[in-house]
Design an enzyme around this catalytic site. Structure first.
Site, PDB file in Angstrom:
ATOM      1  N   GLY A 112       0.819  -1.199   0.000  1.00 21.97           N
ATOM      2  CA  GLY A 112       0.000   0.000   0.000  1.00 21.97           C
ATOM      3  C   GLY A 112       0.858   1.256   0.000  1.00 21.97           C
ATOM      4  O   GLY A 112       1.945   1.304  -0.598  1.00 21.97           O
ATOM      5  N   SER A 113       0.405   2.261   0.712  1.00 23.23           N
ATOM      6  CA  SER A 113       1.070   3.568   0.675  1.00 23.23           C
ATOM      7  C   SER A 113       2.448   3.587   1.309  1.00 23.23           C
ATOM      8  O   SER A 113       3.194   4.554   1.131  1.00 23.23           O
ATOM      9  CB  SER A 113       0.189   4.617   1.350  1.00 23.23           C
ATOM     10  OG  SER A 113      -1.019   4.774   0.638  1.00 23.23           O
ATOM     11  N   SER A 114       2.814   2.548   2.077  1.00 20.40           N
ATOM     12  CA  SER A 114       4.165   2.508   2.640  1.00 20.40           C
ATOM     13  C   SER A 114       5.211   2.403   1.538  1.00 20.40           C
ATOM     14  O   SER A 114       6.404   2.613   1.773  1.00 20.40           O
ATOM     15  CB  SER A 114       4.310   1.331   3.607  1.00 20.40           C
ATOM     16  OG  SER A 114       4.176   0.091   2.930  1.00 20.40           O
ATOM     17  N   PHE A 115       4.751   2.122   0.312  1.00 21.31           N
ATOM     18  CA  PHE A 115       5.648   1.988  -0.836  1.00 21.31           C
ATOM     19  C   PHE A 115       5.889   3.332  -1.534  1.00 21.31           C
ATOM     20  O   PHE A 115       6.785   3.455  -2.373  1.00 21.31           O
ATOM     21  CB  PHE A 115       5.023   0.993  -1.818  1.00 21.31           C
ATOM     22  CG  PHE A 115       5.970   0.436  -2.846  1.00 21.31           C
ATOM     23  CD1 PHE A 115       7.164  -0.168  -2.479  1.00 21.31           C
ATOM     24  CD2 PHE A 115       5.670   0.513  -4.198  1.00 21.31           C
ATOM     25  CE1 PHE A 115       8.033  -0.696  -3.427  1.00 21.31           C
ATOM     26  CE2 PHE A 115       6.525  -0.014  -5.153  1.00 21.31           C
ATOM     27  CZ  PHE A 115       7.708  -0.616  -4.767  1.00 21.31           C
ATOM     28  N   LYS A 116       5.128   4.345  -1.187  1.00 24.31           N
ATOM     29  CA  LYS A 116       5.197   5.626  -1.902  1.00 24.31           C
ATOM     30  C   LYS A 116       6.566   6.304  -1.830  1.00 24.31           C
ATOM     31  O   LYS A 116       7.009   6.897  -2.827  1.00 24.31           O
ATOM     32  CB  LYS A 116       4.104   6.568  -1.390  1.00 24.31           C
ATOM     33  CG  LYS A 116       2.709   6.142  -1.854  1.00 24.31           C
ATOM     34  CD  LYS A 116       1.611   6.970  -1.205  1.00 24.31           C
ATOM     35  CE  LYS A 116       0.239   6.505  -1.676  1.00 24.31           C
ATOM     36  NZ  LYS A 116      -0.869   7.186  -0.968  1.00 24.31           N
TER      37      LYS A 116
END
Length: 747
Positions: A481-485
């Site tokens: 999810g957004s932890s990859f941004k």
């Protein structure tokens, strides 16, 4: 004879490899020349080699057939075979190598063969020189042309018929596993052995004989009041026939009455024998004296009281392999078990015996070779009184090593307690050295259950539990999810696809590139201005990063992820699932590419890999190699040097500081005034299709100290399943804050 001797002296015959089976009769390989290749042994030298060849194959009857008549009159074939079998197989003789050094005739009827022997054994190599006497058979005798004059010294020089060959073992202590501060994670401990003393069980129930009346079958009557049973007897009737003490003991320990009966019926058991039934966790004095005992302590006390109420039960201390952190570190330490026949076959010559233990998972398996050590062993000749006459071989005991890990046991325990009721995994590491400080997977199991004896009921409950406590989550690959941004942002900046100051424009809470996407839209939770990179990270804007991924393009994105270790083995002591950006070879659609930009699509990342990628933001763009083995003077080791440029790393790290510090930041709840933190949250949707509204969510939070001079540097990454309806990633932020409070405030 001289010509034959010279040829034999130049050749070493290797038993097992230097013989052939031909027409049911063992033939020697060409030790003297090709013309002798398929010829039965005739000369004393050939017969000696043949005799020694029979040892490794256990052909003791064939060896006996080679003996002279006088020798055979003094020892039966059965006694001869038993003597040789016990000695050679007792020392585990193997790879017997014989060299004939000289042959001398003694008149026309006898010959002496001098030879050197070397063989492998359980205590190492045994070497000696010896001699054998052969007598020429008369024409009336059947068999080979020469007969061997045998005596015990032919086995080993100096051995007499009254001596024994003794194997003495000195068992090595298994090594310990400790944390960075020397705190025990796996090693020697004390358990409670629960057993029965048959003579203390009620006589009116058992009909125990006096000590002088003990027979081989008496123990069976201890646990059976009936002499026979009808096959169709009901379970209720069978239970009535069982001894009440045995039934109650079986219930409390989770074992079968059958197993107890079997142990009580062993031939060594006497009325005053202590017959161990099962090992359980010890109830310590410290636990008993606690002002507010834990539920586990209360349970252990109740069990102990119930056990001691059974007539004949005795509880005594026993040394065990202990795992002091229990469930908190089970997925890390793993456990040991008794070796199986399959293990013995898989590890020949490695010192395992039927009563050995072997590491099954975790550190116990990874460092099995170092932890196992090496048992000491000595093979000696002893006389009738047990006095040692000679030592044939000796291996000195070497205890197993102490394996020190980078783990912080206190932090490991704190993380487990914070997430014990969740399906989660946590990775804590020093962002400036790469040292792993904690590895936790919840729910968990207790490694000690494998030591105490796993009941079928407990095993079934662990396997059937839908939360999968045996499943090690930190080894898997998961949707980030957004932890990859931050990773996508770094790729966009370094490829030139992203201008950090460009305003992408506020398009609301849903967006699609064009009508070709049909009814598919990328959605986000917050509207804000201006829509620049820093704010996109603070507000965790899916739309911004979907657009960024499209600008980067499939080719540059996949090439960049390849350079960041995707699809590759992660350099770590524990085997981890490799991260991926697609189920296939590449990203095959614009929608998949856009979804990849915010950690969805087909992106799956291993938590330890993702934590390592975050170290690049704290180390001027250099990604550190995560490591688990402690070294006092260890220096950080780059896994991916300049994974990001220095400017990119600094820019993203500063933006992640605002994810925590800004009132609008998704990680605001973790903010501290005393310690600077940077981080990123993430909520990954797990659903069957793009239109699925019943799917679950994974919550992520990665937080780290961005200052190298921090008193207690840490990078903490946690993933928690099923956070939908529980606050999403905010649930993880709150839990992680509790752990950080403990970590920063402890002495």
């Amino acid at each position: 004879m001289k010509r034959i001797f010279l040829l034999l002296a130049a050749v070493v015959i290797v038993v097992g490899a230097g013989v052939l089976i031909f027409n049911g009769v063992k033939k020697l390989l060409p030790a003297i020349g090709e013309e002798k290749a398929e010829k039965e042994p005739e000369t004393p030298e050939e017969l000696l080699l043949y005799y020694m060849a029979c040892i490794e194959d256990g052909k003791y009857e064939e060896m006996y057939r080679m003996l002279d008549a006088q020798t055979r009159s003094g020892i039966s074939e059965e006694a001869f075979a038993e003597r040789n079998k016990k000695i050679y197989e007792g020392i585990e003789a193997a790879d017997v190598r014989v060299t004939v050094t000289q042959a001398q005739e003694s008149g026309s009827q006898a010959a002496t063969v001098f030879y050197d022997t070397t063989m492998d054994s359980v205590a190492g190599e045994i070497s000696f020189s010896n001699q054998a006497v052969f007598l020429k058979r008369t024409g009336e005798e059947e068999g080979y042309p020469y007969a061997l004059v045998w005596e015990d010294s032919l086995i080993f020089p100096g051995l007499t018929a009254y001596d024994k060959v003794k194997v003495t073992r000195d068992e090595a202590a298994r090594g310990t596993i400790v944390d960075r501060n020397g705190r025990l994670l796996a090693g020697r401990g004390t358990g409670s052995s629960v057993g029965l003393v048959p003579g203390k069980m009620p006589d009116n129930e058992e009909g125990l004989p006096d000590e002088t009346e003990v027979t081989d079958s008496w123990a069976e009557s201890v646990v059976e009041t009936a002499q026979s049973r009808v096959e169709d007897t009901s379970e209720a009737v069978e239970a009535e026939e069982e001894n009440e003490s045995v039934i109650r003991l079986a219930e409390l320990l989770g074992v079968s009455t059958e197993s107890i009966r079997k142990k009580l019926s062993a031939k060594w058991v006497k009325p005053d024998s202590f017959v161990p039934i099962k090992t359980i966790q010890k109830l310590t004095d410290q636990e008993l004296m606690a002002e507010y005992p834990s539920e586990e302590t209360i349970r252990k006390k109740e069990l102990q009281d119930a056990l001691l109420a059974i007539p004949g039960v005795l509880i005594t201390d026993v040394e065990i392999r202990d795992y002091p952190l229990g469930k908190a570190a089970a997925h890390l330490t793993g456990y040991i078990q008794q070796v199986t026949a399959e293990d013995l076959e898989k590890h020949p010559g490695e010192g395992y015996r039927s009563n050995s233990v072997i590491g099954r998972s975790g550190m116990e398996l990874l460092y099995e070779k170092e932890l196992k050590g090496r048992d000491g062993c000595e093979i000696s000749i002893v006389d009738e009184q047990g006095n040692k006459k000679a030592t044939l071989a000796r291996i000195t005991k070497r205890d197993g090593e102490t394996i020190q890990l980078t783990i912080d046991a206190g932090l490991q325990q704190a993380l487990y307690e914070a997430y014990a009721e969740d399906k989660s995994c946590s990775v804590a590491m020093d962002p400036y050295t790469g040292e792993i400080l904690a590895l936790v997977s919840t729910p968990s199991y207790d490694s000690r259950d494998f030591i105490y004896g796993m009941s079928q009921t407990l095993w079934d409950s662990l396997n059937e539990d839908e939360r999968m406590p045996l499943y090690n989550r930190f080894r898997q690959k998961l949707c980030p999810g957004s932890s990859f941004k931050p990773v996508i942002a770094a790729i966009g900046l370094d490829t030139g696809a992203i201008d950090p100051n460009e305003d992408y424009g506020n398009v609301g809470l849903s967006w699609q590139k064009d009508a070709s996407w049909g009814n598919y839209y990328v959605t986000t939770l917050h509207a804000y201005d201006p829509v620049v990179l820093k704010n996109a990270l603070i507000y965790s804007d899916n739309i911004y990063f979907a657009k960024a991924a499209l600008r980067i393009g499939e080719k540059d994105l996949t090439a960049s992820l390849d350079k960041l270790g995707f699809g590759q083995e992660i350099p770590f002591e524990i085997s981890l699932a490799p991260s991926q950006y697609s189920n296939e070879d590449g990203i095959d659609s614009e929608i998949q590419l856009a979804d990849s930009g915010y950690g969805q699509g087909q992106v799956l990342v291993n938590p330890i890999h993702l934590a390592a990628l975050y170290t690049g933001f704290a180390n001027d763009g250099n990604v550190l190699r995560p490591r688990l083995r402690y070294q006092s003077d260890a220096k950080p080791e780059f896994w991916l040097e300049q994974a990001y440029t220095q400017d990119t790393a600094r820019l993203i790290e500063e933006a992640m500081e605002q994810v925590i510090a800004s009132p609008h930041g998704t990680g605001r709840s973790a903010y501290r005034e005393d310690i600077l933190l940077a981080g990123k949250t993430g909520t990954a949707e797990i659903k069957q299709s793009k239109t699925d509204t019943t799917g679950t969510e994974l919550g992520w939070f990665c937080v780290f100290t961005p200052q190298k001079n921090a008193d207690r540097p840490i990078l903490l990454l946690t993933m928690t399943e099923d956070v939908k309806g529980r606050g999403g990633s905010g649930y993880v932020v709150g839990k992680s804050k509790e752990v950080l409070n403990y970590y920063f405030s402890r002495e």
